[in-house]
Design an enzyme around this catalytic site. Structure first.
Site, PDB file in Angstrom:
ATOM      1  N   CYS A 102     -34.891 -12.162 -69.551  1.00 25.60           N
ATOM      2  CA  CYS A 102     -35.528 -13.210 -68.768  1.00 25.60           C
ATOM      3  C   CYS A 102     -34.769 -13.333 -67.463  1.00 25.60           C
ATOM      4  O   CYS A 102     -33.563 -13.132 -67.424  1.00 25.60           O
ATOM      5  CB  CYS A 102     -35.450 -14.551 -69.491  1.00 25.60           C
ATOM      6  SG  CYS A 102     -36.387 -14.597 -70.995  1.00 25.60           S
ATOM      7  N   GLU A 114     -37.747  -6.558 -68.993  1.00 28.51           N
ATOM      8  CA  GLU A 114     -38.610  -6.689 -70.164  1.00 28.51           C
ATOM      9  C   GLU A 114     -40.002  -7.124 -69.723  1.00 28.51           C
ATOM     10  O   GLU A 114     -40.168  -7.868 -68.761  1.00 28.51           O
ATOM     11  CB  GLU A 114     -38.003  -7.724 -71.119  1.00 28.51           C
ATOM     12  CG  GLU A 114     -38.662  -7.754 -72.481  1.00 28.51           C
ATOM     13  CD  GLU A 114     -38.026  -8.786 -73.410  1.00 28.51           C
ATOM     14  OE1 GLU A 114     -36.793  -8.957 -73.362  1.00 28.51           O
ATOM     15  OE2 GLU A 114     -38.768  -9.421 -74.182  1.00 28.51           O
TER      16      GLU A 114
END
Lengths: 514, 777
Positions: free
Chosen positions: A370, A404
């Site tokens: 994140c 990601e």
């Protein structure tokens, strides 16, 4: 004209909103929830001109255009809290012309979204499909068609537009496979996991299993329910700033009713009231994130925090970050992650600007899980600095990395921008040797920058640099590309200095489980 | 522009791409159509979000203008204005250290209360402060303790008094306030906490539950066996740590109480001083009043480590308790009633029933369950450890029992033989030492059936399952362990020793029976033939029955060879020192060698030797016949001579050995696993008993159905399954019979492979010598 009392969940109507240019506009919105606070009704509206929930908010009836209200169709009412995927509760059938007319300036473009998939292909891609989904052209205009679209992603995540394109593949050796993996992170470990089992799970009984245990983002929204679709924290006070959350975050439920949630700026502990925060500050002597400083240049520092060793801080950070990250999941503990917190120093201490998390061991070459710049610091180059730092770590590790997936819109913009600038910097820096044309391979770019090969290619494509000329691929740097890049680099003052990084990567695989 | 007539080559990441700039750039029109051949890479965004119009606008803005225009950014909710009281809130300054900030990994928390006072608390505090002094931190600590001590149930005032080290009045005030506040509080706790997951999975979809534990079962890698071992170690470590925690908790409590006592004493003394109570009158008065009041004492709950303690006592029971229970069960099922040789105990007295023992709860063990990546079942970590210790302790018991004489009966010639004690001879033979007592005449008349009747009822239950095999007709095998028992015994011992398969047991049973029934197809000849085959265990051609595959058998043999080699190598020096004496005194050779051998037969090799015998119990008939003819050849051809011959040797010794007391030798092969501790004793006793050999042998043959049970036997039976006993016995007999006329010791030696080590040869030599000696007598 409807009465205020008639407005129920699922109704759609234009809602007054002020845009960035301080102009009033009336985008169409859907009522997600109604609440009554001391006799005054408040309506939670989701603006359907955007898939994103950022701007969704509680409004009073004065901002609703009751003349153009559309009531939800009875049969379209779906159960809201059963965890079924894509059960956008009570979405009424949408009539495109009406909404286009009603929404004023901002035209919703759902037609574009859905028309990219042509219908027969789509049906093919969904084994089993949804029985109640009528196979008609109107169905592709429904917003709750998104459940179907999601399944398409799962089945063939690498091909966004299955109907068109010639099959000439950019990367015949592993392109398709890798991309499939990237879009379905964490799944490749399970041997017998076909793409279709997702569907069977979804359509069978609506009991979603626990999400995958790797990674930090949810790519499928099978856990999306009405609760998580609504922001639950009104306002957060963090140091000098007051933040307006964008998304749901699982702070203790009793705190969600507070007008302001008070956070300690340094340990990020949450408190009920200013008094609590005051009291907390007498006991909390932290003036920096509770980790090791691994980078410092000027006022910018980076701290490394182990999600296993410093659980409370990691959890508090995640809770805060969830307020601004839609896809972030807090389902599992923070143990397998490292948190790199960027701070800006002033006489009061090291203030958090943003952070990124990173899996200690990533099976998918992720170097960022994140990533977030806190809203007060956004659009000032800190995001790019965070990204640059993440690649700097990858360079030390001697690996290439990629963020990601799924990326958010802001994430995509930031990464594209970073990739573009980084790659262009290299291409423009190449000098021709002995009069010959300079040349470089994609692998070389990847090695120099630690940007994963796929991302290099996508950036080159995005910038329209790759061209096929006289039987070979060439890179073309047009004038406006060069000019644009030079102008952008002038503005990019914040840079990471690798000399200021003091970082030794750990081999987490040798440390047992994290 | 014409349509693309050729297929563009795939983009090769390893191929250099020339860079064209400015004026060099070719006309892009030449490239456009080809560009379409390169598919777009995915953006990595969710599709629906990718096409979001704000984003598209921003992207196109980026692409067109190469920079963002203010209006083209993605709209976000605005952040509010700055906090003006910031400087008042965050007091003081923090100077940036020169060095990078490095936090200590085990920085002890200075245990600050998690509870933060709010303004409501402040008003209470102000009110309280009129009467007594209470600091905010003090108040917070109190609330913090109360909160953390109560879960769903609030702590009572009494508990609160124990928890809080404050004035009674203050505690009451704060407690009442806390209870009220807690009732009004919406959340589960006054300290806001993130919702925890519930173990039952009911919170799996609760959006407010976060940071669930990753409940992945511990995965061990296939190629790393030691993961399991280290897992066990971790469990052990954890247990020990939790015990340490418990102890420390107790100490902490004790010391706190001590301090409390001291404070109170001090207070009392001070009070007395102020009152002028120098004589202690007031104190006594107060004491009398006090004692009338009920003293309330609930132990304060210790929160840390409580659950550890619970686990502790659940898992602590060593396994051997239950094992013992098994053993005694076995005793009860046996028909013979071992008696202590006390006179008054005449017939059957049940074994003392085992005290009811705590049984390990399976579910307790389960908590340490983990899934091995290997298929086979992993033993419960602690059980086999426990087994070890229990075996040791039982062996100690065994030693005592070995010298105890019991009232004994025989099954086959149904009679009571009076007091006897049982020993296990080499090769598992059971030797009965009888002792004459004054009760002998009485005992002889005792009907053995009488003894049986006590136990037969319990045995018939197991009977059917026992005899599902061919020889089910023979109904006379009641004295066997129930199948399930044997199985469980085997299972419990599996890790310690190589165990023959159950089939062998049944084989042996059948043979036992058939030898009694001449009508059966299996006759003595076969049995003896089988025994010859036993001597040739190394021979490749043996077709093995009884469930052991040839492959297993071969590998087993190889292991055996290796072990023998190692041993002999170790022995080499010893042997060589004895070498000269052996040559000069051939008579002494047998004993000396055997002594040597007995020392060197460590338990492992004994197991192997034993199982080697077991592994080929019933070879095919034709083969047996052939081998009978070529018996001595086979012996010569033995690959690992010492292995086989040692076994042979030991069985011989078992036959020939007799105890010091003159008694009938009843021989029954019982457990091969026991040979390891029995061999030494037998070896030493062998030389002096050689003269008795013949009678012994015949006895053995005739009485092969005699089964004897004594406490010792019980123990052995629990962990073994008998291989074909007759085969073993007759093996030795037949071997010696066959061999002696034909083979001289020297020839036997000469035919051994030359590359064998000297000591090995000597060992064999010794065996041959003794065998000959035996036969001669």
């Amino acid at each position: 004209m409807a009465e205020v009392g008639e407005i129920i969940e699922g109704c759609r109507l234009p809602v007054l909103r002020r845009n960035q240019d301080n102009e009033d506009e009336w985008p169409l919105a859907e009522i997600l929830s109604v609440k009554d606070i001391s006799g005054r009704k408040l309506f939670y509206v989701h603006y359907i001109d955007s898939v994103n929930k950022r701007l969704d908010e509680w409004v009073t009836h004065e901002r609703l255009d009751l003349k153009k209200i559309q009531f939800p169709k009875k049969e379209a009412k779906t159960p809201t809290k059963n965890g079924l995927p894509g059960s956008r509760p009570g979405s009424p059938e949408r009539e495109v012309p009406a909404s286009a007319q009603a929404s004023g300036k901002t035209l919703p473009i759902p037609v574009q979204i859905t028309l990219r998939f042509n219908l027969p292909k789509e049906r093919e891609a969904i084994p089993g499909g949804e029985p109640d989904q009528p196979l008609s052209s109107s169905s592709c205009l429904q917003p709750n068609h998104r459940s179907t679209k999601r399944k398409v992603e799962v089945v063939s995540p690498a091909t966004p537009v299955p109907s068109e394109t010639a099959p000439a593949s950019v990367f015949p050796q592993n392109g398709a496979a890798r991309r499939a993996v990237a879009a379905q992170p964490g799944r490749k470990r399970k041997s017998n996991c076909l793409g279709t089992d997702e569907d069977s799970q979804d359509s069978s009984d609506g009991i979603p299993s626990a999400p995958r245990m790797t990674g930090s983002l949810v790519s499928d929204r099978s856990h999306d329910d009405i609760v998580t679709r609504m922001k639950n924290i009104e306002c957060i006070e963090l140091g000098r700033h007051r933040l307006k959350p964008w998304y749901f975050s699982p702070y203790p439920q009793e705190l969600t009713t507070l007008p302001v949630l008070y956070l300690c700026e340094f340990c990020l502990k949450y408190g009920r009231s200013l008094k609590c925060l005051q009291r907390h500050l007498t006991k909390c002597d932290l003036r920096h994130p509770p980790g090791n400083e691994i980078y410092r240049k000027g006022t910018i520092s980076f701290f490394e925090i182990d999600g296993r060793k410093n659980k409370s801080y990691s959890q508090n950070l995640c809770l805060l970050a969830k307020c601004f990250l839609d896809h972030k999941t807090l389902y599992y503990d923070t143990d397998p992650f490292l948190f790199y917190v960027m701070t800006e120093y002033d006489c009061k201490g090291f203030h958090i600007v943003g952070y990124f998390s990173k899996e200690k061991e990533s099976t998918e070459d992720y170097n960022v899980a994140c990533i977030l710049t806190l809203p007060p610091y956004q659009r000032r180059g800190y995001g790019k600095l965070l990204i640059e730092f993440s690649y700097e770590l990858s360079k030390v590790e001697g690996k290439t990395g990629t963020p990601e997936k799924p990326l958010s819109d802001l994430g995509l913009l930031s990464y594209r921008s970073y990739w573009s600038q980084t790659i262009l910097e290299i291409l423009m820096g190449l000098k021709s040797e002995s009069g010959e044309r300079p040349q470089i391979t994609i692998n070389e770019i990847s090695e120099i920058t630690s940007i994963k090969k796929e991302d290099v290619i996508s950036t080159l494509q995005y910038l329209n640099l790759i061209n096929y000329y006289k039987g070979q691929y060439i890179l073309t740097l047009s004038e406006d590309i060069v000019d644009g890049h030079e102008r952008a680099m002038l503005k990019r003052l914040l840079r990471i200095d690798s000399k200021c990084l003091h970082f030794t990567p750990k081999d987490w695989s040798k440390r047992g489980k994290w | 522009m014409s349509k693309l007539s050729f297929r563009a080559r795939a983009l090769d990441a390893a191929k250099p791409l020339p860079i064209y700039r400015g004026k060099d750039m070719p006309d892009l029109n030449d490239c456009v159509s080809i560009n379409r051949a390169v598919p777009q890479m995915p953006t990595g965004m969710e599709k629906e979000e990718e096409s979001e119009h704000h984003l598209q606008r921003a992207i196109s803005a980026q692409q067109v203008f190469r920079e963002k225009k203010e209006s083209m950014v993605i709209p976000v909710p605005e952040a509010e204005s700055n906090v003006n009281y910031y400087n008042r809130l965050y007091k003081g300054e923090f100077k940036q250290p020169k060095q990078f900030i490095h936090i200590q990994p085990f920085n002890l928390d200075n245990e600050q209360p998690d509870y933060d006072m709010d303004s409501e608390d402040e008003t209470l505090l102000n009110r309280l402060n009129r009467k007594m002094e209470i600091k905010p931190l003090q108040f917070e600590i109190m609330i913090d303790r109360l909160e953390k001590a109560s879960s769903n149930q609030l702590v009572t005032l009494q508990e609160a008094k124990l928890l809080l080290n404050e004035d009674d009045y203050l505690i009451k005030a704060v407690y009442d306030y806390w209870v009220r506040k807690r009732k009004n509080c919406r959340g589960p706790s006054l300290i806001p906490q993130i919702k925890q997951e519930k173990r039952d999975g009911s919170t799996n979809n609760d959006p407010y539950v976060a940071f669930r534990r990753r409940t992945e079962k511990m995965q061990t890698r296939k190629n790393r066996k030691n993961d399991e071992a280290s897992y066990e170690k971790m469990l052990k470590l954890r247990r020990e740590f939790s015990r340490a925690i418990t102890i420390l908790e107790m100490i902490k409590r004790r010391e706190k109480t001590k301090r409390e006592l001291l404070h109170l004493t001090l207070e009392v003394v001070e009070k007395r001083y102020h009152l002028g109570d120098y004589g202690g009158e007031i104190l006594n008065e107060v004491k009398i009043n006090r004692s009338e009041k009920e003293l309330y004492a609930t132990p304060a709950t210790l929160h840390n480590g409580n659950h550890h303690k619970v686990q502790e006592c659940k898992t602590k029971h060593p396994h051997h308790l239950s094992l013992k229970e098994e053993a005694s069960d076995v005793v009860r099922q046996k028909k013979k009633y071992p008696k202590k040789p006390k006179a008054e105990a005449l017939i059957t007295s049940q074994q003392p029933t085992p005290e009811t023992l705590p049984v390990i709860n399976k579910s307790d063990i389960k908590q340490y369950d983990f899934h091995s990546s290997d298929e086979d079942e992993f033993p419960q970590p602690r059980l086999d450890q426990a087994n070890h210790s229990c075996e040791n302790s039982e062996l100690a018991d065994l030693d005592k029992l070995r010298y105890r004489h019991c009232l004994t009966t025989l099954t086959v010639p149904r009679r009571c033989i009076g007091f006897a004690r049982r020993r296990i001879g080499r090769g598992g033979r059971v030797i009965m030492d009888r002792i004459s007592t004054e009760h002998d005449p009485v005992l002889k008349q005792i009907d053995p059936e009488m003894l049986n009747s006590f136990s037969s009822s319990s045995q018939t239950i197991d009977f059917s399952s026992n005899f599902s095999r061919t020889n089910a007709s023979s109904k006379h095998c009641e004295n066997r362990l129930s199948l399930s028992e044997i199985l469980s015994n085997i299972r419990s011992c599996r890790l310690q020793c190589f165990q023959p398969r159950l089939l062998n047991l049944q084989d042996s049973d059948s043979e036992e029976c058939t030898s009694r029934k001449p009508g059966q197809t299996v006759n003595n000849k076969r049995v003896s033939a089988a025994s010859v085959a036993l001597l040739n265990t190394s021979k490749n051609g043996i077709s093995v029955t009884g469930g052991i595959t040839e492959e297993q058998f071969q590998t087993h043999q190889q292991q055996l060879v290796q072990m023998q080699r190692q041993q002999l190598a170790q022995l080499q020096q010893k042997q060589q020192s004895q070498h000269s004496s052996q040559q000069t005194h051939p008579k002494a050779q047998g004993s000396s060698t055997s002594d040597c051998m007995s020392k060197t037969l460590d338990s492992a090799s004994a197991h192997f030797a034993a199982s080697a015998v077991v592994s080929a119990p019933v070879p095919s008939r034709s083969e047996v016949a052939k081998e009978q003819n070529t018996g001595h050849n086979n012996i010569n051809g033995v690959v690992q001579p010492s292995g086989t011959s040692k076994t042979l040797y030991s069985t011989n010794m078992a036959l020939s050995s007799s105890p010091g007391i003159s008694a009938v030798q009843l021989v029954r092969t019982v457990g091969h696993t026991t040979t390891n501790h029995l061999i030494p004793a037998l070896c030493t006793s062998s030389p002096q008993t050689l003269p008795m050999n013949n009678s012994c042998l015949t006895n053995a043959v005739h009485l092969n159905n005699v089964s004897v049970v004594s406490p010792v036997n019980v123990h052995i039976n629990t962990r073994t399954s008998a291989p074909s006993p007759t085969a073993l016995k007759l093996a030795t007999v037949a071997a010696s019979m066959d061999r002696v006329p034909k083979v001289t010791p020297s020839s036997a030696i000469s035919s051994i492979a030359r590359e064998n080590h000297e000591p090995e040869r000597l060992g064999l030599n010794g065996i041959a010598e003794t065998t000959v000696a035996m036969e001669v007598t």
